[in-house]
Write an enzyme that holds these catalytic residues in place. Structure first.
Site, PDB file in Angstrom:
ATOM      1  N   CYS A 100     -52.100  64.208  84.921  1.00 37.71           N
ATOM      2  CA  CYS A 100     -52.694  64.980  83.801  1.00 37.71           C
ATOM      3  C   CYS A 100     -54.083  64.564  83.640  1.00 37.71           C
ATOM      4  O   CYS A 100     -54.560  63.388  83.588  1.00 37.71           O
ATOM      5  CB  CYS A 100     -51.883  64.910  82.609  1.00 37.71           C
ATOM      6  SG  CYS A 100     -52.512  65.606  81.347  1.00 37.71           S
ATOM      7  N   ARG A 153     -48.631  76.961  79.293  1.00 37.14           N
ATOM      8  CA  ARG A 153     -48.429  75.650  78.619  1.00 37.14           C
ATOM      9  C   ARG A 153     -49.705  75.014  77.957  1.00 37.14           C
ATOM     10  O   ARG A 153     -49.432  74.334  76.994  1.00 37.14           O
ATOM     11  CB  ARG A 153     -47.734  74.821  79.939  1.00 37.14           C
ATOM     12  CG  ARG A 153     -47.410  73.404  79.330  1.00 37.14           C
ATOM     13  CD  ARG A 153     -46.715  72.548  80.508  1.00 37.14           C
ATOM     14  NE  ARG A 153     -46.225  71.406  80.060  1.00 37.14           N
ATOM     15  CZ  ARG A 153     -46.777  70.302  79.351  1.00 37.14           C
ATOM     16  NH1 ARG A 153     -47.843  70.034  79.655  1.00 37.14           N
ATOM     17  NH2 ARG A 153     -45.798  69.506  78.888  1.00 37.14           N
TER      18      ARG A 153
END
Length: 493
Positions: free
Chosen positions: A309, A405
């Site tokens: 991430c 998302r």
């Protein structure tokens, strides 16, 4: 605050900590690691044997992973980069995997041809089928050995000519032991289950019974089926209903920043539309937890800690994971809502630290992405095996539908994405079972050092100490050359 102090005041910031900043303070203990009970809740109504979930990522969790996770006491959360129909089929596959009584039975009619039934069984992945009349009364049973390779009957002959018409059946309240005895006595591998009027209601198979006996600590629902989780987009109420109807036990609102007014209202609507528990995430502050506490069945914590991430470096926003978990847990505890720590866990020690900070369970992505059960592609680099692994905020995942998302519109195919994740490779690790054994074993050892027999007791007894940079270095192997790698440690993690 004076106007000329506005910006300098912003720099008087609170401290936030993550896994490497703390250690558990050892305490007097009468608990051996093997005695530690890791049972926990992941939502209001769902309990697991081990406090571990596999992440809803398209290179981590599909039905193979979800089945393996549930069999070993955890929960697999199916990703949402698939159609609603595909998602429903994946959920149903998990729920059917270890059923004692299979309710969705593939059946044949006596007037069908052998060829038709042979093709149907091949298409549905079964090796036998009860033969029923128009009222679903059992007339016989036919298996692949009865029809292949058409030695006794022709492929155009009717099923009634090939089926076994002396059928052993069992009542609906049959136990695994009774069903197994029937199969041994009559040398058969499947027994149709009928009601009082001989109507077919299900099927018990030898394989299903043996699998249930092998996985006696599996996470199962009230009907004995494996537990299944599924991710849905923050605005996908229709998908959520489909997943609920397919049998999902827990739905996870799949959003990188759930402390958003539109996301919260949509999540509240989804929670009101389904029977499954609804876990809302991801969040990272007590304010966010307070906003969802009135309807969420679980809270998932993690703003940018994942290994693939890039949210924190791309957006400048995030919250170190130990602090994020503790803040959310302070609120969740007041409402008896379980907390899941999602991301940033490299070692089993990180996982048990997350529990000590207030989480009830942990969710892992890269930790499991290298296992056999993960759907990622195996690649070889410099003579070593790796598996494909990508963040759901990576360009590839966004193109497959994962952009929502991150609250980004992905309808325009020509849009240039602003990703918050990367695509990578993680070392191939073998079976999920071996990885879970090391992970949960390390967590149990951590509980032993604190002297706690259960997860709730551990959360109460655990205390942290701060660790300096020198302390972090001291925590890892040092001043040596590692000659044999341990199964639960790698300096590259």
């Amino acid at each position: 605050m004076a106007n000329d102090e506005f910006f300098s005041e912003k720099l008087r910031v609170p401290e936030a900590l993550t896994f490497d900043d703390v250690l558990l303070r050892p305490k007097e203990s009468h608990i051996e690691p093997d005695e530690a009970n890791t049972e926990t809740r992941v939502s209001r109504n769902v309990t697991l044997t081990v406090p571990v979930l596999s992440a809803a990522m398209d290179t981590v969790t599909e039905s193979d992973m979800a089945i393996a996770m549930a069999r070993h006491g955890g929960l697999g959360v199916l990703h949402r980069n698939m159609t609603e129909e595909e998602m429903a089929a994946e959920i149903e596959r998990v729920k059917r995997a270890d059923e004692l009584i299979i309710r969705d039975v593939v059946t044949a009619r006596p007037d069908q041809t052998v060829r038709e039934v042979d093709e149907m069984m091949d298409r549905r992945g079964v090796s036998g089928a009860p033969v029923v009349d128009e009222d679903d009364r059992v007339l016989g049973i036919i298996s692949a050995t009865d029809v292949r390779p058409y030695l006794e009957v022709g492929e155009r002959d009717e099923v009634r000519e090939a089926m076994t018409d002396e059928v052993i059946t069992a009542p609906e309240d049959v136990t695994p032991r009774e069903a197994l005895e029937l199969m041994y006595d009559h040398k058969i591998e499947r027994v149709p289950v009928v009601d009082d009027d001989d109507h077919l209601v299900g099927l018990v198979t030898m394989q299903g019974i043996l699998q249930r006996r092998e996985y006696d600590s599996a996470a199962r629902d009230e009907n004995g089926r494996l537990r299944a989780g599924a991710a849905v987009g923050p605005f996908e109420e229709e998908r959520a209903v489909t997943a609920d109807e397919a049998g999902a036990d827990v739905l996870f609102i799949d959003c990188a920043h759930a402390h958003n007014r539109n996301v919260i209202e949509s999540a509240r609507a989804i929670a009101g539309s389904v029977d499954a528990d609804v876990v809302v995430g991801n969040i990272g502050t007590r304010e966010a937890a307070e906003e969802i506490a009135d309807f969420a069945d679980g809270m998932k914590v993690g703003i940018g800690p994942g290994s693939i991430c890039t949210t924190r470096v791309v957006t400048g926003a995030g919250m170190p994971q130990i602090t994020a978990v503790s803040q959310v847990a302070d609120v969740a505890r007041q409402h008896d809502i379980p907390v899941i720590a999602d991301g940033g866990i490299r070692y089993s020690g990180d996982a048990i630290k997350a529990i000590a900070a207030g989480a009830d369970a942990v969710m892992l992505g890269s930790y499991f992405a290298g296992t056999d059960e993960a759907p990622g592609r195996v690649v070889t680099m410099n003579g070593k095996k790796y598996k494909q692994y990508r963040g759901m905020g990576s360009v590839g995942a966004m193109k497959s539908g994962g952009g929502e998302r991150y609250l980004k519109d992905t309808d325009d195919e020509e849009e240039e994405f602003v990703p918050e994740g990367v695509e990578a490779a993680t070392p191939y690790k073998g079976t999920l079972e071996s990885e879970l054994h090391q992970l949960v074993g390390g967590m149990q050892s951590g509980m032993g050092y604190v002297g706690a027999e259960t997860i709730p007791e551990f959360k109460e007894r655990a205390e942290f100490v701060r660790v300096s940079g020198a302390g972090q270095q001291e925590s890892h192997p040092h001043d040596v050359v590692i000659t044999d790698e341990a199964p639960n440690y790698s300096p590259d993690q």
